[in-house]
Design a protein around this motif. Structure first.
Motif, PDB file in Angstrom:
ATOM      1  N   GLY A 132       0.823  -1.210   0.000  1.00 17.96           N
ATOM      2  CA  GLY A 132       0.000   0.000   0.000  1.00 17.96           C
ATOM      3  C   GLY A 132       0.854   1.256   0.000  1.00 17.96           C
ATOM      4  O   GLY A 132       1.968   1.272  -0.498  1.00 17.96           O
ATOM      5  N   ASP A 133       0.293   2.329   0.601  1.00 16.26           N
ATOM      6  CA  ASP A 133       1.019   3.597   0.653  1.00 16.26           C
ATOM      7  C   ASP A 133       2.210   3.482   1.606  1.00 16.26           C
ATOM      8  O   ASP A 133       2.167   2.760   2.598  1.00 16.26           O
ATOM      9  N   TYR A 134       3.268   4.179   1.311  1.00 16.76           N
ATOM     10  CA  TYR A 134       4.499   4.194   2.108  1.00 16.76           C
ATOM     11  C   TYR A 134       5.032   2.783   2.369  1.00 16.76           C
ATOM     12  O   TYR A 134       5.212   2.382   3.529  1.00 16.76           O
ATOM     13  N   PRO A 135       5.313   2.024   1.321  1.00 19.59           N
ATOM     14  CA  PRO A 135       5.752   0.635   1.536  1.00 19.59           C
ATOM     15  C   PRO A 135       7.101   0.552   2.240  1.00 19.59           C
ATOM     16  O   PRO A 135       7.325  -0.353   3.043  1.00 19.59           O
ATOM     17  N   TRP A 136       7.983   1.500   1.991  1.00 18.99           N
ATOM     18  CA  TRP A 136       9.315   1.421   2.591  1.00 18.99           C
ATOM     19  C   TRP A 136       9.259   1.729   4.088  1.00 18.99           C
ATOM     20  O   TRP A 136      10.021   1.139   4.874  1.00 18.99           O
ATOM     21  N   ALA A 137       8.355   2.599   4.493  1.00 12.58           N
ATOM     22  CA  ALA A 137       8.197   2.881   5.924  1.00 12.58           C
ATOM     23  C   ALA A 137       7.642   1.646   6.648  1.00 12.58           C
ATOM     24  O   ALA A 137       8.088   1.309   7.746  1.00 12.58           O
ATOM     25  N   LYS A 138       6.688   0.974   5.998  1.00 10.98           N
ATOM     26  CA  LYS A 138       6.129  -0.234   6.608  1.00 10.98           C
ATOM     27  C   LYS A 138       7.174  -1.344   6.680  1.00 10.98           C
ATOM     28  O   LYS A 138       7.226  -2.084   7.669  1.00 10.98           O
ATOM     29  N   LEU A 139       7.992  -1.449   5.656  1.00 14.87           N
ATOM     30  CA  LEU A 139       9.055  -2.454   5.665  1.00 14.87           C
ATOM     31  C   LEU A 139      10.073  -2.145   6.762  1.00 14.87           C
ATOM     32  O   LEU A 139      10.523  -3.051   7.482  1.00 14.87           O
ATOM     33  N   ALA A 140      10.409  -0.871   6.940  1.00 12.75           N
ATOM     34  CA  ALA A 140      11.342  -0.483   7.999  1.00 12.75           C
ATOM     35  C   ALA A 140      10.746  -0.775   9.377  1.00 12.75           C
ATOM     36  O   ALA A 140      11.458  -1.232  10.287  1.00 12.75           O
ATOM     37  N   ALA A 141       9.458  -0.543   9.532  1.00 13.99           N
ATOM     38  CA  ALA A 141       8.805  -0.833  10.812  1.00 13.99           C
ATOM     39  C   ALA A 141       8.831  -2.334  11.101  1.00 13.99           C
ATOM     40  O   ALA A 141       9.077  -2.750  12.249  1.00 13.99           O
ATOM     41  N   ALA A 142       8.610  -3.152  10.083  1.00 12.36           N
ATOM     42  CA  ALA A 142       8.655  -4.607  10.277  1.00 12.36           C
ATOM     43  C   ALA A 142      10.062  -5.056  10.657  1.00 12.36           C
ATOM     44  O   ALA A 142      10.233  -5.937  11.518  1.00 12.36           O
ATOM     45  N   MET A 143      11.061  -4.448  10.055  1.00 13.82           N
ATOM     46  CA  MET A 143      12.444  -4.809  10.403  1.00 13.82           C
ATOM     47  C   MET A 143      12.764  -4.396  11.844  1.00 13.82           C
ATOM     48  O   MET A 143      13.425  -5.148  12.570  1.00 13.82           O
ATOM     49  N   CYS A 144      12.304  -3.237  12.251  1.00 16.06           N
ATOM     50  CA  CYS A 144      12.530  -2.796  13.636  1.00 16.06           C
ATOM     51  C   CYS A 144      11.820  -3.729  14.622  1.00 16.06           C
ATOM     52  O   CYS A 144      12.389  -4.066  15.674  1.00 16.06           O
ATOM     53  N   ALA A 145      10.610  -4.151  14.292  1.00 11.59           N
ATOM     54  CA  ALA A 145       9.877  -5.058  15.173  1.00 11.59           C
ATOM     55  C   ALA A 145      10.607  -6.396  15.294  1.00 11.59           C
ATOM     56  O   ALA A 145      10.700  -6.965  16.396  1.00 11.59           O
ATOM     57  N   ALA A 146      11.156  -6.882  14.198  1.00 12.01           N
ATOM     58  CA  ALA A 146      11.918  -8.134  14.245  1.00 12.01           C
ATOM     59  C   ALA A 146      13.166  -7.975  15.100  1.00 12.01           C
ATOM     60  O   ALA A 146      13.534  -8.872  15.872  1.00 12.01           O
ATOM     61  N   PHE A 147      13.832  -6.821  14.997  1.00  9.68           N
ATOM     62  CA  PHE A 147      15.019  -6.561  15.805  1.00  9.68           C
ATOM     63  C   PHE A 147      14.672  -6.556  17.292  1.00  9.68           C
ATOM     64  O   PHE A 147      15.356  -7.180  18.118  1.00  9.68           O
ATOM     65  N   VAL A 148      13.590  -5.863  17.646  1.00  8.41           N
ATOM     66  CA  VAL A 148      13.171  -5.783  19.054  1.00  8.41           C
ATOM     67  C   VAL A 148      12.777  -7.173  19.562  1.00  8.41           C
ATOM     68  O   VAL A 148      13.148  -7.566  20.690  1.00  8.41           O
ATOM     69  N   ALA A 149      12.059  -7.931  18.775  1.00  8.02           N
ATOM     70  CA  ALA A 149      11.660  -9.281  19.186  1.00  8.02           C
ATOM     71  C   ALA A 149      12.882 -10.169  19.405  1.00  8.02           C
ATOM     72  O   ALA A 149      12.934 -10.946  20.371  1.00  8.02           O
ATOM     73  N   THR A 150      13.872 -10.032  18.545  1.00  7.91           N
ATOM     74  CA  THR A 150      15.104 -10.821  18.716  1.00  7.91           C
ATOM     75  C   THR A 150      15.813 -10.452  20.010  1.00  7.91           C
ATOM     76  O   THR A 150      16.299 -11.324  20.734  1.00  7.91           O
ATOM     77  N   ARG A 151      15.873  -9.180  20.324  1.00  6.84           N
ATOM     78  CA  ARG A 151      16.514  -8.740  21.572  1.00  6.84           C
ATOM     79  C   ARG A 151      15.766  -9.283  22.790  1.00  6.84           C
ATOM     80  O   ARG A 151      16.392  -9.690  23.773  1.00  6.84           O
ATOM     81  N   LEU A 152      14.450  -9.294  22.739  1.00  8.35           N
ATOM     82  CA  LEU A 152      13.667  -9.807  23.860  1.00  8.35           C
ATOM     83  C   LEU A 152      13.884 -11.305  24.038  1.00  8.35           C
ATOM     84  O   LEU A 152      14.013 -11.790  25.169  1.00  8.35           O
ATOM     85  N   VAL A 153      13.923 -12.045  22.946  1.00  8.84           N
ATOM     86  CA  VAL A 153      14.127 -13.492  23.026  1.00  8.84           C
ATOM     87  C   VAL A 153      15.515 -13.793  23.571  1.00  8.84           C
ATOM     88  O   VAL A 153      15.703 -14.737  24.350  1.00  8.84           O
ATOM     89  N   ARG A 154      16.509 -12.994  23.229  1.00 11.65           N
ATOM     90  CA  ARG A 154      17.860 -13.222  23.740  1.00 11.65           C
ATOM     91  C   ARG A 154      17.943 -13.013  25.250  1.00 11.65           C
ATOM     92  O   ARG A 154      18.757 -13.647  25.923  1.00 11.65           O
ATOM     93  N   ARG A 155      17.127 -12.098  25.743  1.00 14.12           N
ATOM     94  CA  ARG A 155      17.173 -11.816  27.175  1.00 14.12           C
ATOM     95  C   ARG A 155      16.507 -12.908  28.005  1.00 14.12           C
ATOM     96  O   ARG A 155      16.778 -13.037  29.198  1.00 14.12           O
ATOM     97  N   LEU A 156      15.588 -13.660  27.426  1.00 15.59           N
ATOM     98  CA  LEU A 156      14.932 -14.738  28.161  1.00 15.59           C
ATOM     99  C   LEU A 156      15.960 -15.806  28.505  1.00 15.59           C
ATOM    100  O   LEU A 156      16.904 -16.053  27.769  1.00 15.59           O
ATOM    101  N   ALA A 157      15.766 -16.442  29.587  1.00 16.03           N
ATOM    102  CA  ALA A 157      16.676 -17.515  29.991  1.00 16.03           C
ATOM    103  C   ALA A 157      16.491 -18.699  29.047  1.00 16.03           C
ATOM    104  O   ALA A 157      15.375 -19.015  28.624  1.00 16.03           O
ATOM    105  N   LEU A 158      17.570 -19.366  28.736  1.00 18.93           N
ATOM    106  CA  LEU A 158      17.520 -20.503  27.832  1.00 18.93           C
ATOM    107  C   LEU A 158      16.691 -21.638  28.439  1.00 18.93           C
ATOM    108  O   LEU A 158      15.960 -22.325  27.729  1.00 18.93           O
ATOM    109  N   GLY A 159      16.746 -21.824  29.722  1.00 13.30           N
ATOM    110  CA  GLY A 159      15.980 -22.879  30.378  1.00 13.30           C
ATOM    111  C   GLY A 159      14.487 -22.669  30.220  1.00 13.30           C
ATOM    112  O   GLY A 159      13.732 -23.622  30.013  1.00 13.30           O
ATOM    113  N   VAL A 160      14.023 -21.425  30.336  1.00 12.92           N
ATOM    114  CA  VAL A 160      12.600 -21.133  30.188  1.00 12.92           C
ATOM    115  C   VAL A 160      12.150 -21.481  28.776  1.00 12.92           C
ATOM    116  O   VAL A 160      11.081 -22.067  28.569  1.00 12.92           O
ATOM    117  N   MET A 161      12.972 -21.153  27.792  1.00 15.30           N
ATOM    118  CA  MET A 161      12.613 -21.451  26.392  1.00 15.30           C
ATOM    119  C   MET A 161      12.573 -22.951  26.159  1.00 15.30           C
ATOM    120  O   MET A 161      11.659 -23.471  25.510  1.00 15.30           O
TER     121      MET A 161
END
Length: 127
Positions: A83-112
């Motif tokens: 749709g409109d502003y496709p590059w902004a939406k793509l950048a937002a999706a990349m930022c969300a993936a980055f944040v999700a990866t950081r959160l998963v790294r902080r979780l303890a491996l045993g809990v996962m």
């Protein structure tokens, strides 16, 4: 009077038949000097260089046109998909993936691993 037949009894060949193509007809005929030959070769090379430059210019223009067409096509596809502003939406999706990866790294491996083991045991019960 002298006969035109040689000692072997054969008529001599016509001098024009003895001259190969491109050779001077007589030994004392003027031949092209080394300087003239070099000048001719240089002129031929310069002509070939001009032709090659023209061909390279045409190839460069064709490549630029192809790249512009491809970029336009990619941009149009992005607008169709996002749709409109496709590059902004793509950048937002990349930022969300980055944040999700950081959160998963902080979780303890045993809990996962515990959560994954629980998921596996549930899957075995159903099959």
């Amino acid at each position: 009077m002298q006969s035109s037949i040689n000692r072997d009894g054969v008529l001599p060949l016509d001098p024009d038949d003895l001259v190969a193509e491109g050779e001077p007809p007589f030994a004392d005929a003027a031949t092209e000097s080394a300087r003239q030959k070099a000048d001719h070769d240089l002129a031929v090379l310069r002509h070939e260089v001009r032709l090659l430059r023209a061909r390279i210019g045409m190839l460069r223009e064709d490549a630029e046109a192809a790249l512009k067409a491809k970029a336009t096509s990619v941009d149009a596809n992005a607008h169709v998909q996002l749709g409109d502003y496709p590059w902004a939406k793509l950048a937002a999706a990349m930022c969300a993936a980055f944040v999700a990866t950081r959160l998963v790294r902080r979780l303890a491996l045993g809990v996962m691993l515990t959560g994954f083991a629980g998921h596996l045991s549930e899957a075995r019960r159903w099959h």
